[in-house]
Design an enzyme around this catalytic site. Structure first.
Site, PDB file in Angstrom:
ATOM      1  N   LYS A  46       0.873  -7.547  -3.966  1.00  0.00           N
ATOM      2  CA  LYS A  46       2.115  -6.804  -4.208  1.00  0.00           C
ATOM      3  C   LYS A  46       2.317  -5.748  -3.117  1.00  0.00           C
ATOM      4  O   LYS A  46       1.382  -5.452  -2.350  1.00  0.00           O
ATOM      5  CB  LYS A  46       2.060  -6.160  -5.592  1.00  0.00           C
ATOM      6  CG  LYS A  46       0.958  -5.129  -5.754  1.00  0.00           C
ATOM      7  CD  LYS A  46       0.717  -4.784  -7.217  1.00  0.00           C
ATOM      8  CE  LYS A  46      -0.397  -3.767  -7.354  1.00  0.00           C
ATOM      9  NZ  LYS A  46      -0.836  -3.585  -8.744  1.00  0.00           N
TER      10      LYS A  46
ATOM     11  N   TYR B 182       7.563  22.849  12.152  1.00  0.00           N
ATOM     12  CA  TYR B 182       8.412  23.526  11.168  1.00  0.00           C
ATOM     13  C   TYR B 182       7.643  24.566  10.365  1.00  0.00           C
ATOM     14  O   TYR B 182       6.505  24.324   9.948  1.00  0.00           O
ATOM     15  CB  TYR B 182       9.005  22.510  10.193  1.00  0.00           C
ATOM     16  CG  TYR B 182      10.011  21.580  10.817  1.00  0.00           C
ATOM     17  CD1 TYR B 182      11.176  22.076  11.404  1.00  0.00           C
ATOM     18  CD2 TYR B 182       9.793  20.209  10.825  1.00  0.00           C
ATOM     19  CE1 TYR B 182      12.106  21.214  11.970  1.00  0.00           C
ATOM     20  CE2 TYR B 182      10.717  19.343  11.388  1.00  0.00           C
ATOM     21  CZ  TYR B 182      11.877  19.852  11.967  1.00  0.00           C
ATOM     22  OH  TYR B 182      12.782  19.004  12.526  1.00  0.00           O
TER      23      TYR B 182
END
Ligand SMILES: *Cc1c(COP(=O)(O)O)cnc(C)c1O
Length: 386
Positions: A43, A260
């Site tokens: 998956k 940042y």
């Protein structure tokens, strides 16, 4: 030592070693012995490794495949026999027709749900029991009566009876208790459905309690070379390495803020390298300020400042020769050093499953055994020893 052919123009990529994948499947086989079947869980794009390539590499190993949903089943339809594909999650009503038509094994949690599938034709079901996960599956106390109602429905074949383990990597006492309970219940259920196969073990279950293998096991993470149980880490071979090329080398004076929020301020003059990879590629933003590193020229270098969407900044002050184009390893080996998905996960406050499945679409995958991926502008790039 697999050789990957990666263009010099590529900013970031993942190298997937399909032989390691097969070796890990054989390790599963060693743990459980010859009798049980293996349902390889592919998956989420084969845990980020590429679902089709994973399936192709494991086909012929007598495996069936587990996907989360119908869409994922469609992705592997050209490489896996649809009747060997189990949908591990429930279907929406609108998906049932296609699931039946395609011949997948569907997972159901009630007789009503099974009946809804059977309206579209003969269907094989994985009858799921909730023995403590609290997610899908019929609650264990009503499993027998539910199976009784289910058995009257025409067109249904009970392929398997299964359960799922919520704490196999954290609480072996609970898990053993859970598995003993499931085994007892399953004995009664199997009197009603003698051909149904039993399964319950994920990777952590296979590693810690292989005596509960039943008829099928469902390894996911361990196939990709990550162990949810620390003591087995060295027994598995990591399948994926994640790399990026330095796009800029720059000196900063003492007192410069990096990235940042200026959470990192250099205390000395430093040399930095910018890597063109960020949280939009799946490098976790939560890795910021947690002592994470990458490997450059065999040396571990620290990530400084916050992870941004498309770039991260590395302190390369200890590497005088570092150059634009040099390769940094975000996950994998370089010389004697290595960083595994587990470490990156821990430092970022998450789990290896999250890191691997989060590696984004901008990160091109290269396969050790897929020559069609080679391009004309490629250079031979020798990956470090695994
Ligand atoms: C994802 C999944 C697995 C595999 O779990 P791992 O911990 O990755 O081995 C097994 N069974 C079910 C039902 C799953 O959804």
């Amino acid at each position: 030592m697999p050789i990957f052919s990666v263009p010099e123009s590529l900013r970031t990529w993942a190298e997937v070693d399909l032989n390691a994948l097969r070796a890990n499947l054989h390790f599963v086989r060693q743990r459980i012995g010859p009798a049980p079947s293996i349902l390889a869980v592919v998956k989420a794009n084969g845990y980020g490794h590429g679902a089709r390539e994973t399936v192709q590499a494991l086909a012929g190993e007598n495996t069936i495949f587990g996907v989360a949903n119908l869409q994922e089943a469609a992705e592997i339809k050209t490489v896996a026999n649809p009747s060997d594909v189990m949908l591990l999650g429930p279907c929406l009503p609108g998906e049932r027709h296609a699931a039946v038509k395609n011949g997948h094994i569907v997972t159901v949690s009630s007789a009503i749900e099974a009946r809804a599938f059977s309206e579209y034709g003969n269907v094989r079901i994985n009858f799921k029991i909730d023995t403590g996960m609290g997610r899908i599956g019929v609650w264990k106390d009503v499993a027998i009566s539910e199976l009784q109602s289910l058995q009257g429905i025409p067109g249904i074949e009970i392929h398997s009876i299964s359960t799922h383990l919520p704490s196999a990597d954290e609480d072996t006492v609970f898990t053993k208790h859970q598995l003993n309970g499931f085994t007892k219940l399953a004995q009664k259920l199997r009197e009603m459905a003698p051909n149904a196969r039993l399964h319950s073990l994920n990777s952590a279950g296979i590693l810690t309690l292989p005596e509960f293998a039943g008829d099928i096991v469902r390894p996911g993470l361990m196939l990709y070379g990550c162990s949810p149980i620390a003591e087995f880490c060295t027994a598995l071979r990591p399948v994926l390495a994640w790399k990026a090329r330095i796009v800029l080398v720059k000196d900063l004076p003492a007192g410069a803020g990096v990235s940042y929020g200026r959470t990192y301020i250099s205390s000395n003059p430093i040399r930095t390298a910018v890597l063109p990879v960020g949280y939009a590629d799946g490098y976790p933003r939560q890795a910021s300020g947690q002592g994470c590193g990458v490997l450059i020229n065999g040396k571990r270098c620290h990530l400084i400042g916050r992870v941004t969407m498309d770039q991260i900044i590395i302190d390369v002050s200890d590497l005088p020769d570092v150059q634009v184009g040099d390769v940094a390893t975000l996950i994998g080996n370089d010389g004697v050093n290595s960083i595994d998905a587990e470490e990156l996960a821990k430092r970022s406050g998450t789990i290896a499953w999250d890191i691997l499945t989060g590696i984004g679409r901008r990160v091109e995958r290269f396969y050790s055994a897929a020559p069609e991926k080679k391009r004309d502008d490629s250079v031979e790039y020798q990956s470090p020893p695994v």
